[in-house]
Design an enzyme around this catalytic site. Sequence first.
Site, PDB file in Angstrom:
ATOM      1  N   GLU A  91       0.824  -1.211   0.000  1.00 33.02           N
ATOM      2  CA  GLU A  91       0.000   0.000   0.000  1.00 33.02           C
ATOM      3  C   GLU A  91       0.857   1.260   0.000  1.00 33.02           C
ATOM      4  O   GLU A  91       1.973   1.262   0.503  1.00 33.02           O
ATOM      5  CB  GLU A  91      -0.886   0.014   1.253  1.00 33.02           C
ATOM      6  CG  GLU A  91      -1.989  -1.012   1.174  1.00 33.02           C
ATOM      7  CD  GLU A  91      -2.655  -1.264   2.516  1.00 33.02           C
ATOM      8  OE1 GLU A  91      -3.869  -1.462   2.528  1.00 33.02           O
ATOM      9  OE2 GLU A  91      -1.965  -1.263   3.542  1.00 33.02           O
ATOM     10  N   CYS A 104       3.067   8.460   1.239  1.00 34.39           N
ATOM     11  CA  CYS A 104       3.682   7.598   2.246  1.00 34.39           C
ATOM     12  C   CYS A 104       3.900   6.250   1.570  1.00 34.39           C
ATOM     13  O   CYS A 104       2.944   5.619   1.138  1.00 34.39           O
ATOM     14  CB  CYS A 104       2.733   7.478   3.441  1.00 34.39           C
ATOM     15  SG  CYS A 104       3.311   6.351   4.702  1.00 34.39           S
ATOM     16  N   CYS A 111       6.974  -6.664   8.061  1.00 31.09           N
ATOM     17  CA  CYS A 111       8.034  -5.987   8.818  1.00 31.09           C
ATOM     18  C   CYS A 111       8.478  -6.883   9.958  1.00 31.09           C
ATOM     19  O   CYS A 111       7.655  -7.456  10.664  1.00 31.09           O
ATOM     20  CB  CYS A 111       7.526  -4.653   9.377  1.00 31.09           C
ATOM     21  SG  CYS A 111       8.782  -3.768  10.336  1.00 31.09           S
ATOM     22  N   CYS A 115       6.525  -4.463  16.266  1.00 31.44           N
ATOM     23  CA  CYS A 115       6.000  -3.607  17.336  1.00 31.44           C
ATOM     24  C   CYS A 115       4.590  -4.068  17.696  1.00 31.44           C
ATOM     25  O   CYS A 115       3.810  -4.435  16.818  1.00 31.44           O
ATOM     26  CB  CYS A 115       5.986  -2.151  16.881  1.00 31.44           C
ATOM     27  SG  CYS A 115       7.620  -1.579  16.405  1.00 31.44           S
ATOM     28  N   CYS A 118       1.336  -2.311  15.981  1.00 31.08           N
ATOM     29  CA  CYS A 118       1.348  -1.949  14.554  1.00 31.08           C
ATOM     30  C   CYS A 118       0.862  -3.094  13.674  1.00 31.08           C
ATOM     31  O   CYS A 118       1.371  -4.212  13.754  1.00 31.08           O
ATOM     32  CB  CYS A 118       2.761  -1.551  14.147  1.00 31.08           C
ATOM     33  SG  CYS A 118       2.935  -1.273  12.371  1.00 31.08           S
ATOM     34  N   CYS A 332      -1.422   5.807  10.035  1.00 28.86           N
ATOM     35  CA  CYS A 332      -0.211   5.149  10.500  1.00 28.86           C
ATOM     36  C   CYS A 332      -0.527   3.851  11.214  1.00 28.86           C
ATOM     37  O   CYS A 332      -1.386   3.822  12.080  1.00 28.86           O
ATOM     38  CB  CYS A 332       0.504   6.008  11.529  1.00 28.86           C
ATOM     39  SG  CYS A 332       1.282   7.413  10.849  1.00 28.86           S
TER      40      CYS A 332
END
Length: 341
Positions: A91, A104, A111, A115, A118, A332
Amino acid sequence: MMINLYGYTLKQLENYLEHQGFKAFNARQIFQWLYKKHTSDFDRMTNLSKALREHLKQTHHVTSLDLFTAQKSADGTVKFLFALADDHLIEAVLMRHFYGVSLCITTQVGCNIGCSFCASGLKKRIRNLKTAEMVAQVMAAQKKTGEKISHVVLMGTGEPFDNFDNCMDFIDIIKEPHGLEIGARHITVSTSGIVPKIDAFAERQNQVNLAISLHATTDKLRSALMPINDAYPIAELLAGVKRYITSTNRRVTFEYLMLKGLNDSISDADRLSDLLRGINCYVNLIPYNPISEFDYQGSEKKVQTAFHQRLLKRGITATLREEKGADIDAACGQLRAKKTK
Ligand code: SAH
Ligand code: SF4
């Protein structure tokens, strides 16, 4: 194998062309066709010799990404879902601001930092994006909207400093005056805090903005939120940031997610201001965007305001970020490349 032309920095393309017996200045001409005139058809690159055009046709392609969907938020934010050549979905999010249009971009499929707040970290890293795949996000977003992207943030899915070389080449390409010409000061890289890469980034001296995801003021809480803190605890991270500022003379942004009851008390604000005192920085307070898999809740508005005021009172420059695109899961931490929605 055909090579994607979007993957070359100007320097790399010059070297390649010279090596093949063509002229270095042809690289500039190709950049102008690709990025100024938006032409990917070699036959239309009329100032290149016939031999060079033939060579390019045999060995190179210019491939944009397959656009799956473009979802529009009520505030004008657009979330693009792209399919990569190997069918992974990524995305990118376009936002309209008073100062321009920002994009962005995603730097990795999944990833590895993991975290706990997230959505991007829910999927382990599958692979790094290639440089060309990052450039193609910018080109596709411009093509779809007809708007010039003026700002780029490396804040989508992925940890840019875990895909360092490709991200640095990407930045060189979009900055190139013969190409997209996006000013270094209009580009921001956000990292969870991989300290050796902060040093490597400083060495490049390229005026690009650096943002650090801090989110906590004690190692105990930061390690619980961000496992990377076990490798690079707060004191080491801040020492790295200070080295970066000394060497680049640039101001750094700290991102601080506001999590209800966890890191949003007045004593957190005091600890934060003590930690950052004397560092040339500003703090971006980020409202938490809820992720259905996690139990975290965002701080209440009045708690956010009190925290913000406390930082200001104690001499720390800080802003409360306005959220964009939350209604389409484009804010975010909400990116996860779902096809349904
Ligand atoms: N991996 C890099 C860049 C991508 S994440 C990094 O972590 O900095 C971009 C920003 O979104 C980071 O500051 C991250 O902490 C924040 N973020 C992640 N999940 C979020 C959520 N659910 N709500 C608000 N911000 C979030
Ligand atoms: Fe990765 Fe950044 Fe999400 Fe952490 S916040 S999991 S580093 S994308």
